[in-house]
Structure formats: structure tokens, C-alpha cells
Design a protein around this motif. Sequence first.
Motif, PDB file in Angstrom:
ATOM      1  N   GLY A 295      31.408  46.125  29.204  1.00 41.89           N
ATOM      2  CA  GLY A 295      31.706  45.434  30.448  1.00 41.89           C
ATOM      3  C   GLY A 295      32.887  46.053  31.179  1.00 41.89           C
ATOM      4  N   PHE A 296      33.927  46.385  30.454  1.00 43.18           N
ATOM      5  CA  PHE A 296      35.079  47.029  31.087  1.00 43.18           C
ATOM      6  C   PHE A 296      34.748  48.455  31.533  1.00 43.18           C
ATOM      7  N   ARG A 297      33.877  49.116  30.808  1.00 39.17           N
ATOM      8  CA  ARG A 297      33.430  50.431  31.270  1.00 39.17           C
ATOM      9  C   ARG A 297      32.698  50.308  32.605  1.00 39.17           C
ATOM     10  N   ASN A 298      31.857  49.285  32.703  1.00 37.99           N
ATOM     11  CA  ASN A 298      31.160  49.022  33.962  1.00 37.99           C
ATOM     12  C   ASN A 298      32.149  48.706  35.083  1.00 37.99           C
ATOM     13  N   ALA A 299      33.179  47.897  34.768  1.00 36.28           N
ATOM     14  CA  ALA A 299      34.181  47.557  35.778  1.00 36.28           C
ATOM     15  C   ALA A 299      34.951  48.786  36.229  1.00 36.28           C
ATOM     16  N   TRP A 300      35.293  49.668  35.308  1.00 37.00           N
ATOM     17  CA  TRP A 300      36.041  50.872  35.676  1.00 37.00           C
ATOM     18  C   TRP A 300      35.196  51.811  36.537  1.00 37.00           C
ATOM     19  N   GLU A 301      33.918  51.913  36.196  1.00 36.71           N
ATOM     20  CA  GLU A 301      33.033  52.772  36.988  1.00 36.71           C
ATOM     21  C   GLU A 301      32.832  52.223  38.401  1.00 36.71           C
ATOM     22  N   ASN A 302      32.989  50.911  38.573  1.00 36.74           N
ATOM     23  CA  ASN A 302      32.812  50.281  39.887  1.00 36.74           C
ATOM     24  C   ASN A 302      34.137  49.765  40.451  1.00 36.74           C
ATOM     25  N   ARG A 303      35.215  50.447  40.124  1.00 38.48           N
ATOM     26  CA  ARG A 303      36.546  49.964  40.508  1.00 38.48           C
ATOM     27  C   ARG A 303      36.793  49.976  42.011  1.00 38.48           C
ATOM     28  N   ASN A 304      35.864  50.518  42.776  1.00 39.80           N
ATOM     29  CA  ASN A 304      35.968  50.434  44.232  1.00 39.80           C
ATOM     30  C   ASN A 304      35.447  49.107  44.776  1.00 39.80           C
ATOM     31  N   LEU A 305      34.807  48.299  43.902  1.00 39.82           N
ATOM     32  CA  LEU A 305      34.280  47.000  44.318  1.00 39.82           C
ATOM     33  C   LEU A 305      35.302  45.897  44.050  1.00 39.82           C
ATOM     34  N   GLY A 306      35.210  44.825  44.834  1.00 39.83           N
ATOM     35  CA  GLY A 306      36.190  43.754  44.738  1.00 39.83           C
ATOM     36  C   GLY A 306      36.216  43.072  43.388  1.00 39.83           C
ATOM     37  N   TRP A 307      35.027  42.803  42.809  1.00 38.54           N
ATOM     38  CA  TRP A 307      35.001  42.089  41.529  1.00 38.54           C
ATOM     39  C   TRP A 307      35.666  42.906  40.431  1.00 38.54           C
ATOM     40  N   ALA A 308      35.429  44.221  40.452  1.00 38.98           N
ATOM     41  CA  ALA A 308      36.025  45.085  39.428  1.00 38.98           C
ATOM     42  C   ALA A 308      37.541  45.169  39.614  1.00 38.98           C
ATOM     43  N   LYS A 309      37.995  45.240  40.852  1.00 41.84           N
ATOM     44  CA  LYS A 309      39.443  45.266  41.106  1.00 41.84           C
ATOM     45  C   LYS A 309      40.100  43.998  40.576  1.00 41.84           C
ATOM     46  N   LEU A 310      39.476  42.855  40.872  1.00 35.66           N
ATOM     47  CA  LEU A 310      40.046  41.584  40.415  1.00 35.66           C
ATOM     48  C   LEU A 310      40.090  41.515  38.899  1.00 35.66           C
ATOM     49  N   ALA A 311      38.989  41.867  38.243  1.00 35.43           N
ATOM     50  CA  ALA A 311      38.925  41.783  36.782  1.00 35.43           C
ATOM     51  C   ALA A 311      39.923  42.734  36.127  1.00 35.43           C
ATOM     52  N   LEU A 312      40.049  43.945  36.649  1.00 33.69           N
ATOM     53  CA  LEU A 312      40.957  44.931  36.058  1.00 33.69           C
ATOM     54  C   LEU A 312      42.417  44.541  36.251  1.00 33.69           C
ATOM     55  N   VAL A 313      42.769  44.097  37.455  1.00 36.67           N
ATOM     56  CA  VAL A 313      44.151  43.675  37.715  1.00 36.67           C
ATOM     57  C   VAL A 313      44.489  42.437  36.887  1.00 36.67           C
ATOM     58  N   TRP A 314      43.617  41.460  36.930  1.00 37.92           N
ATOM     59  CA  TRP A 314      43.831  40.187  36.236  1.00 37.92           C
ATOM     60  C   TRP A 314      43.999  40.403  34.740  1.00 37.92           C
ATOM     61  N   SER A 315      42.994  40.990  34.110  1.00 44.32           N
ATOM     62  CA  SER A 315      43.029  41.136  32.655  1.00 44.32           C
ATOM     63  C   SER A 315      44.042  42.193  32.219  1.00 44.32           C
ATOM     64  N   GLY A 316      44.158  43.265  32.978  1.00 46.28           N
ATOM     65  CA  GLY A 316      45.059  44.343  32.580  1.00 46.28           C
ATOM     66  C   GLY A 316      46.519  43.940  32.615  1.00 46.28           C
ATOM     67  N   ILE A 317      46.967  43.434  33.752  1.00 48.78           N
ATOM     68  CA  ILE A 317      48.382  43.064  33.892  1.00 48.78           C
ATOM     69  C   ILE A 317      48.731  41.931  32.932  1.00 48.78           C
ATOM     70  N   TYR A 318      47.897  40.902  32.891  1.00 44.23           N
ATOM     71  CA  TYR A 318      48.232  39.746  32.051  1.00 44.23           C
ATOM     72  C   TYR A 318      48.236  40.120  30.575  1.00 44.23           C
TER      73      TYR A 318
END
Length: 552
Positions: A295-318
Motif C-alpha cells: 500500500g505504501f509502495r502504491n502511495a509513493w508511486e502516486n505521490r503526485n495525487l492528493g490522497w497519497a500526499k495526505l497519507a504520506l505526510v500524515w503517517s510519515g511525520i506522525y
Amino acid sequence: MDREISTGNRSGTSDYQTWIDPGWTIGLWAAAIVLFTINLGVLPLRDWDEGIVAQIASEIASAPFDSLTWLYPRDLNGAPYLNKPPLIHWLIALCYRTWGVSEWTARLPGALLTATSVPLLYGVGREIFFQRSTAVLAALVYLTSLPVVRQGRLAMLDGAILCFFLAMMLCLLRSRRNLRWGLGVGLGFSCLCLTKGILGIFLAAMALVFIAWDTPRLLTSRYLWTGFGLGCIPVALWNGAQIYRYGEAFLATHFWDQSFKRVSDSVENNRGSITYYFWEVVKNGVPWVVFLPIGFRNAWENRNLGWAKLALVWSGIYFIVISLMQTKLPWYAMPLYPAFALVIGAQLQRFWQAPIASEPRSIPRVRLWVAVFLVLAIVAWVGAIYYTFWEQSQPDLQLVFSTLALTLTVTAVLMARQDIQFIVVLIWGMYLTLLVLMMSSHWLWELQESFPAKPVGVMIQRATGKGQIIYTSYPYFRPSLNFYSQRSIIPASPEVWLKHWREDVHPHLLLDRKSLEKLPQKQMQFLGITDEWVLVSRSPAMKTTITAKRRK
């Protein structure tokens, strides 16, 4: 969908589209309320936070509405309660006043707020995903996550944090389409800060980092900053009132001891390695954690999309921040699970939808998934067999493990057959498994770590007067014991409680059987006895003799 509109069924399709989102919202909320409130008040409160929150709320509820106790809460001994803001304590106190003091009323506000976070996550998903089904899958993954359900049912603050943060994020995301929704951001921010203080500021800052990456134009919106400004008013008024009354004591306790010190120091010996939360997520996130890596691989590959940005920032920083903190507690990981649900929901949608309509759906790396779920199923079957033949006195655990084992087994079989319906089976099976677990007496397994506090507390309350201080041979402080007894029970070493026994005019001791042998048998007056503990005081005759000797 477009084809239906073009055939003349426009009004019917329009009505359907109008009701489908409210229908999902109501359905998810109803399913969540059932799961979060069933069997809610059967088990006693646990230490630590449940006992403390319930006790502070009890002190608030016992005061008149026009009393300053609602603004300046106090603990059982009358000392100021400076640990956390009192928003959730107020809600629990209102439940106490309406339905009386009980485990059910203590847990109800947090359970309802956590249940409300499920449709809120669906709303967040509708704002960031192209397809409704992805938002539905994310909400269902979140609803069937064990840590969210278990912790959200407790008389604690963490379920409310999830609700308020998701409400703030929903308003923030909708403000991308309608700037006026920025005003609602302040309400969520205010509730966060009136629940856990500094954490609200951190979560709001994390949300602004996402906006700066995804929609930087919002940072110039007057509605957004007006909303934050309005949200700051009640927070500033409450903190100002505490500072005015308590001064440096409030600053030292509320901001340093309960917030910043937890970053730099291990508070109350709650320490762990930097990988503590990684293993917490792996341990408690089964089975959904299996899909997190892809799932995170999918999010990283689509990091130009809003949902992936939110998930990466949210989970990564926290995740990085709580991992670097020196104080480690399992419920600190709670805000991670909504972000994980978004990531997993997006990945499940990729499984569900074939790349090309004419091609059959397929599951990548199917052998790996099948192997993982078979291993999990075997572990669950072992648990079911153990509680069937060796621990027959606990049929509810047999049912829990059997339901889980059957779910995982069918999931593995469907995966092996490339049948995408495994998603439906896994979601429905996990919901039933959690429902059976919550209906049992085992969902709060921390109660097994020590002696039952409720019967001992009730015994103490019946045998002693209000305000009585009791010293105990138990080595740790138990807020739940104070709540049930409505007395101050202080752990003490043998030297300390023996000194109080000799010197106090009317000593009260709560001792285990072994410690009881250290007291003179002729001096003891038994006030109450349970299987493990004895409540004793010095007999009146002995007190008279001692008083006479002191006068001589």
C-alpha cells in the motif's frame, strides 16, 4: 452510470446519486455504533487513564453547574487536576448527571465519538479518492481495525482525538472546493486542543504541511485563518484561566510534565526502543497490516495525487515523531490508523478493479498473500482448538478464534483462486470477529494483569468513612481502585505502613495475606476481606491503651 443517464432515466439516477453518500454515511455510523457500544459497561475500568478520567469526571459531576469545579477540576483529594484539558471530562460528567455513575456512562462519550470518526473517514475518502468504492473500503478497514475498536471503547481521550482530527481534515479538504469550509477547521482544532492540548497544535501543523504540498493557495484563504482564529479563542480562554489561577504550577505540569517532557524523558518508566511503534502496528494491525508495504509502495508511486500526499505526510511525520519520543505508550499510535486505512483502502481498490475491463481481475504476488493468510489462519485454528479441548471454561474465546480462523482460511482460499471477493469476506469476517470479541469478557485483557479493583474498591467504600486515607502493600498506584472506593489508597513499603500502624490514631491498611502476618494479631480489627486482600484497622480497645500510655 453515464449510460443510464443518456437513456432517459435521469431523474431516477439523480435521486440515487443524491442518497448514496448519506446512505453510506448512516450505514457506516450505525455499524460503528453497534461495534463500539455493545457490552460497553460490563467490564470494570482499567488503570491508568480510564480510572483517572472517570474519577475527575465524577468530581466535576458532583459539583453544581455554576461551580468553578467545572472550570477548575480537582481530583479525589481536592488537588487541582492540571494534566489534560477537560472537554471529554465534561462530556462524561454530563452522562453521569443524566444516567448515573457507571462504567457505561464513563465510556459512552468516547465510544460515540470514535464511532463518529468512521463516517468522517468516509467523508475524507470521498474528498481525496476518485471513486466512492475506495472511500468505502478505507472506512471499512478502519472500522475493523482492532486497536481503533478496543481503545475507542475506553474512557480515554484517544478516540475523541481521532474524531476531532478527522472532522478538521474533512473541513480542510472540502475547503479546496469551497473556501467557506475553512471556518469549520477551527472547530476541530479547538476540540483537539481542549482534549489533549499540545497534540492539537501538532496535528494542525501536520495538516498545514499537507496543504502546503497539495493546495498551497489555501494558505492565503481568509476563511481558513479566520477559522483557526475562532478556534483559538476558547483554547486561549481556558488556558488563560488556568494560568491566572495556578500560575507556574499549571505551566510546569500541563505543558512540561504532560507534553514536552514526554518527548525528552521517559515518564513513569514508560520507555521503549525506536522500533516500539513499528512492532505495535505489526502486532495489533493484523490482518490489515499485511497490505501496508504494498500500500505504501502504491502511495509513493502516486505521490503526485492528493490522497497519497495526505497519507504520506500524515503517517510519515506522525510515526517519526512518536518513534523519537522517549515516552512510549500503545495508544500514542492511534492517530496512525486512519492514515493506514486510507493507504490500505487505495490498495484494495487496485485489487478490486481490473486495469482493463476485458481482462480478468488478478491479485499480484498471490502465492505470498496466500502463504501469509494461511499462517495466520493456522495460528487462529490453534487458538480455537486450545480453547475447545484444553480451556473449555472459556467458550467465548473459542468462538472468537473460530470466527477469525474461518475468516482467514476462506480469505486464503479465495486468494488462491484469484477471487477478488476475498475482500468482502475479510471485511465481513473481521467485523463479526470483533463483534464476538466485544460481546465477550476478554476485549479488555489488561484487567488480567492485576487483582480485580472493583470488588476491593466496593469493600473499602462500604467499610470506611469518606475522606479516609488507606495505605496498601500493593506496590503500584491504581486509579481504578481509587475510583471504585472513592478513597485515597496509597502504595507503601512495609516500613512505611508499619510506621503508620504504630503512630496514626486510626490507621487503615489494605494488605495481602502475607503482609498481614507482620501485624500484631491482637491489635487488628477486620473491616473487610476478599480472596486476596484484607482491610484492617487497629481495634478501639488498643487505641485507648495507646492513648493512655502517651498521656503518662
